[in-house]
Design a protein around this motif. Sequence first.
Motif, PDB file in Angstrom:
ATOM      1  N   GLU A 267     -12.057   2.233  -1.076  1.00 42.37           N
ATOM      2  CA  GLU A 267     -12.037   2.660  -2.158  1.00 42.37           C
ATOM      3  C   GLU A 267     -13.380   3.177  -2.440  1.00 42.37           C
ATOM      4  O   GLU A 267     -13.668   3.001  -4.040  1.00 42.37           O
TER       5      GLU A 267
ATOM      6  N   TRP B  84     -12.556   7.591   7.344  1.00 42.91           N
ATOM      7  CA  TRP B  84     -11.314   6.527   6.581  1.00 42.91           C
ATOM      8  C   TRP B  84     -11.837   5.284   6.207  1.00 42.91           C
ATOM      9  O   TRP B  84     -10.896   5.500   5.235  1.00 42.91           O
TER      10      TRP B  84
ATOM     11  N   SER C 191      -1.567  -0.618   7.109  1.00 46.16           N
ATOM     12  CA  SER C 191      -2.522   0.481   6.044  1.00 46.16           C
ATOM     13  C   SER C 191      -1.437   0.898   5.111  1.00 46.16           C
ATOM     14  O   SER C 191      -2.269   0.802   4.114  1.00 46.16           O
TER      15      SER C 191
ATOM     16  N   ARG D  68      -7.860   7.558  13.870  1.00 47.41           N
ATOM     17  CA  ARG D  68      -8.188   8.231  13.641  1.00 47.41           C
ATOM     18  C   ARG D  68      -9.516   9.192  14.344  1.00 47.41           C
ATOM     19  O   ARG D  68      -9.104  10.759  14.103  1.00 47.41           O
TER      20      ARG D  68
ATOM     21  N   GLN E 284     -14.241   6.374  -4.911  1.00 49.92           N
ATOM     22  CA  GLN E 284     -14.175   6.106  -6.153  1.00 49.92           C
ATOM     23  C   GLN E 284     -14.988   5.232  -6.776  1.00 49.92           C
ATOM     24  O   GLN E 284     -15.173   5.587  -8.112  1.00 49.92           O
TER      25      GLN E 284
ATOM     26  N   THR F 258      -4.785  -5.659   7.424  1.00 53.40           N
ATOM     27  CA  THR F 258      -4.009  -4.883   6.952  1.00 53.40           C
ATOM     28  C   THR F 258      -4.343  -4.008   7.555  1.00 53.40           C
ATOM     29  O   THR F 258      -3.922  -2.664   7.783  1.00 53.40           O
ATOM     30  N   VAL F 259      -5.657  -3.817   8.420  1.00 59.31           N
ATOM     31  CA  VAL F 259      -5.832  -2.482   9.007  1.00 59.31           C
ATOM     32  C   VAL F 259      -5.974  -3.426  10.673  1.00 59.31           C
ATOM     33  O   VAL F 259      -6.870  -4.195  10.564  1.00 59.31           O
ATOM     34  N   SER F 260      -5.845  -2.802  11.869  1.00 57.08           N
ATOM     35  CA  SER F 260      -6.386  -2.870  12.807  1.00 57.08           C
ATOM     36  C   SER F 260      -6.907  -1.971  13.560  1.00 57.08           C
ATOM     37  O   SER F 260      -7.400  -0.627  13.651  1.00 57.08           O
TER      38      SER F 260
ATOM     39  N   LYS G 164      -0.314  -0.551  -4.197  1.00 51.27           N
ATOM     40  CA  LYS G 164      -2.167   0.034  -4.574  1.00 51.27           C
ATOM     41  C   LYS G 164      -1.456   1.292  -4.106  1.00 51.27           C
ATOM     42  O   LYS G 164      -1.031   1.586  -3.143  1.00 51.27           O
ATOM     43  N   TYR G 165      -2.327   2.092  -4.951  1.00 48.95           N
ATOM     44  CA  TYR G 165      -2.072   3.419  -4.814  1.00 48.95           C
ATOM     45  C   TYR G 165      -3.303   4.398  -3.940  1.00 48.95           C
ATOM     46  O   TYR G 165      -3.892   4.397  -4.945  1.00 48.95           O
ATOM     47  N   ASN G 166      -2.677   5.010  -3.240  1.00 46.42           N
ATOM     48  CA  ASN G 166      -3.891   5.971  -1.896  1.00 46.42           C
ATOM     49  C   ASN G 166      -3.748   6.856  -1.881  1.00 46.42           C
ATOM     50  O   ASN G 166      -3.268   7.471  -1.724  1.00 46.42           O
TER      51      ASN G 166
ATOM     52  N   LYS H 167      -4.631  12.419  -0.731  1.00 51.49           N
ATOM     53  CA  LYS H 167      -4.612  12.156   0.928  1.00 51.49           C
ATOM     54  C   LYS H 167      -6.333  11.589   1.274  1.00 51.49           C
ATOM     55  O   LYS H 167      -6.787  11.248   2.252  1.00 51.49           O
ATOM     56  N   SER H 168      -6.323  10.295   0.715  1.00 49.70           N
ATOM     57  CA  SER H 168      -7.379   9.512   1.144  1.00 49.70           C
ATOM     58  C   SER H 168      -7.850   8.443   2.516  1.00 49.70           C
ATOM     59  O   SER H 168      -8.155   8.511   3.462  1.00 49.70           O
ATOM     60  N   LEU H 169      -5.905   8.429   2.265  1.00 50.49           N
ATOM     61  CA  LEU H 169      -5.594   7.719   4.004  1.00 50.49           C
ATOM     62  C   LEU H 169      -5.012   8.984   4.743  1.00 50.49           C
ATOM     63  O   LEU H 169      -4.828   8.834   6.248  1.00 50.49           O
ATOM     64  N   GLY H 170      -4.739  10.315   4.904  1.00 49.08           N
ATOM     65  CA  GLY H 170      -4.579  11.105   5.699  1.00 49.08           C
ATOM     66  C   GLY H 170      -3.091  12.056   4.919  1.00 49.08           C
ATOM     67  O   GLY H 170      -3.783  11.858   4.119  1.00 49.08           O
TER      68      GLY H 170
ATOM     69  N   ASN I 247       0.749  -1.177  -0.224  1.00 50.24           N
ATOM     70  CA  ASN I 247      -0.325   0.079   0.199  1.00 50.24           C
ATOM     71  C   ASN I 247       1.400   1.123   0.015  1.00 50.24           C
ATOM     72  O   ASN I 247       1.331   1.473   1.096  1.00 50.24           O
TER      73      ASN I 247
ATOM     74  N   SER J 275     -12.560   5.801   2.546  1.00 52.13           N
ATOM     75  CA  SER J 275     -11.899   6.490   1.857  1.00 52.13           C
ATOM     76  C   SER J 275     -11.221   4.680   1.675  1.00 52.13           C
ATOM     77  O   SER J 275      -9.902   4.163   0.882  1.00 52.13           O
ATOM     78  N   TYR J 276     -10.655   4.170   2.755  1.00 52.19           N
ATOM     79  CA  TYR J 276      -9.748   2.939   2.901  1.00 52.19           C
ATOM     80  C   TYR J 276     -10.016   2.013   1.399  1.00 52.19           C
ATOM     81  O   TYR J 276      -9.376   1.243   0.691  1.00 52.19           O
TER      82      TYR J 276
END
Lengths: 322, 432, 169
Positions: B299, B293, A76, B50, B302, B41-43, A54-56, A59-62, A20, B296-297
């Motif tokens: 997508e 968040w 992440s 956030r 999009q 991949t997220v915890s 994968k390109y985020n 600012k999609s992740l901050g 990521n 967006s993570y």
Amino acid sequence: NGQQDSAAPANGEKKVMKINAASMFDEVHPFTQTYYKFEELVNKYQDEVTIEVKYNLNKSLGIETDYFRFMSQGESVDLAILAPANIATRVPSIAIVDMPLLFKDYAHRNRVLASDLFKAIEEDVVKKANVRIIGYAGGASRSIISNYPITNMEDLQGFKLRVQGAPIWAKVFDAVGAVPSVIAYDEVYSAIQTGVIQGLENEKIGYAQMRFFEVAPHYTLNEHSITVRPLFMSEKAYNKFSPTVQAAIMKAGKEAGEFGAQVELELGQIELDKLVKSGLANVHPFSDADKAEFKARATPALLKYVEEAGFTELYNGIQAIK
Amino acid sequence: MGSNEVAMMLFGVFLILVFARVPVAFALGLACIPVIMLNDTVSLFALIDRVFISYNSFLLLSVPFFLLAASLMNSSGITKKLMNLSRTTVGHLPGGLGHVNVFVSMLFAGVSGSSTADAAGIGKILIPEMIDQGYDRKFSIAITACSSVMGVIIPPSILMLIWGGTMSISVGSLFLAGIIPGILLGLSMMTTVYIYAKRNHYPVYDKSGFTDFFKAFVIAIPGLMTPLIILGGITFGWFTPTEASAIAVLYTMALGFLNKTINPRKFVKILSETARLTGISLFCVGTASAFSWLLSYHEVPQALVALISSMHIGPRGITLMIALVFLLIGLFIDAIPAIIIMGGVLYPIALEAGIHPIHFSIIGIVSLAFGLVTPPYGLCLLISARIGEMSVHKVLKDVVIILLPMLFILILICLIPDIAMFLPRLITPQFL
Amino acid sequence: MIDTQIGKNTSLITKIANTLYRSLLIIQTSFLGFLLILVTLQIISRLIPALPYMLWTEEISRFLLVWVIFLGAAIGVKENSHFTVSLLPEPKSKLGATIWELSIAGLTIIFAAIFTYRGYKYAKVMFWDISDIAQISMIWVGSAIPVFGILSLIFLFETVIKLTKKAGE
Ligand code: NA
Ligand code: NA
């Protein structure tokens, strides 16, 4: 590469590993192009796995400080180009990599990066922050952006600007008579329009992409710094790979960084020219005499910081590189 | 997991929890958990991170002061003085107190950035008085609630500050853009009041003389000064929004202490109430940030952009759709967390369709303001109903009657961008 | 508001919860008051050139707001004043209603437990982070997360005990 794809059995066993990458900017920004290049090269330099990035973007992740915390945590975000100031809260020593007025010019910056001088810092970063520097992008000059014209040192007095988090930035701008404050990058736009600050200092490309020109239409070419933007990979992601792949990552990272620096040099000027042409930004020169005064007033603060932080040897080493 | 699954899971779990009466702030956070658990991949770190990062922002700093200033205006008699001014201005129209209710909300909206304080402050005085004079209780509650939505549409506005800050859109232009839509909404409500008054034969008063009006105006001047401080301060960059709101607090405090309507004890009580209100209203901003968040993570924005552009409904259709989405989310969530969740999701769609960011913002803000009076979660309606001592569903019919012409105005705002864009184009063209 | 009068038959947990609640009200209100004073100072220091422009006020105000929000959220748990949506009809039987409320409390406990445990881990890492301007350890701010978690757990524990007692009656 095409040959391997047709070799069905070997290709079938080739594992796909996902990475990521995160950026605050769009797909044409040099950072993003650096990621593209990295993906291309890392798969060229090894045959063990297919690395898919994968390109985020946007600012999609901050913002960059967020990417750092996520990478450091090992989740992440695996790959990101960050301004060193973003991780200086955890690893203060990294601030020197990107100190204002550190490099004489772009060529000097490149010679320093080609040397071994930053090795100790690179190790420090892995140890303290759990992220690894795999290359260096950046290379653009940073200048002053303001909501009123600044053309000389006089205009700079009392200028309220946003600076990056690492304390050295505030010290330098304080020394030249400006009033620095530290504000998160994604809040800068509203901070200018609501009068918290009158501007910031940034690269040409950041000026265009973050639409700062809408609230601060003046760009002054004082060029107080030439940037170093390390390409980081989280240590957790890095350790998932075999030594062979790791070697390919380091090689690809280094070359992608150099590629990104080239892109940024060209693209930054193009973007700024576009803004000027459409009347959205005014570019102001900053005379050599004013640049010299800027440097003269900043140097004592810089040297004091360098000494207090215990970087004297490193600093002298950098200055000694011809 | 694909974008669609994630979106369905997040919104699905959230809705189930909210319908089960789990507090909205916790429901937003709890809805994140299954999605986080299903993704390696997220915890839960992301959830905590956030939430924490969203509070550590200078944008939110002005919120407690806006709430405090509005509350102080109610206690220090400023609201009463604005009301007297309204009486001498529109009190003689058929349905006088109804018009006063709407008109004072417009004035109050100009001095405060909060709708809840409007409903509470004006409702406390006018609802009992309207009932005394023979107005229908349901109507009195409904008009108080509905007119309070102007609080966040007519500048200054907490919503516009947060909106402009999170999406990098000029707050000064947003303030200007809100004026005409706000006044149109006020006029639509006054029309409704007029029709109600004619049908129910509500009392009519003599027109006040000019001297009465002038007297009321002079007395209201100190109160009317506040917008100059806040609006001038923010629009012209004298103060930051936080500083402007703090100055408004100090100013109203000074007025209150001078005319002896406020004493230290009362001030501490108001401060404490504001602190608690700040806590619960901003806490959901944090969980909403985590929620957004995750969207967006995975997508989701999009995917939504792709979906919408495949529908070919044109920019006008898209403005209406955006309004609809904000109206729907406003049913369940407070406006600020709704901005945080949906603003970033819909903004790319608006840009793709060529809708101007300011036009987009005003559509969003007006739609979300309606959410303040739409059940099941409408804070201003709850407050008004509580003051009027009546349960919410009994006043719903009147709320709908008042809202219908307002919805018509919203549709006009969607279809005619100039309603919002005229003033910003005239006064701050550099931001457009 | 909550009735915090302590009678003879009040259980220990209620006593603890009520004492905590009353101190929280005072602390949280003072934080907001302090915030107001800081911002006032900031304005004064800017308007009067003789005074130094204070950079740290902005940062410390943000940190105070973080505390105001987290403590306010915990107070909201005690007062049961977090906003809820009331659309479905309430359960008809008293027992049904109690079970319903217990389930909501259970879900909120999960939430508070996550904020206690993960928040503690998060704050521990922040010990090493130094704030940009005031140069203080970020643990001073980050600890608001687990503090919110623990306080909420205590208040929820009290709620659960009250509810089960009610169900038993
Ligand atoms: Na307003
Ligand atoms: Na609603």
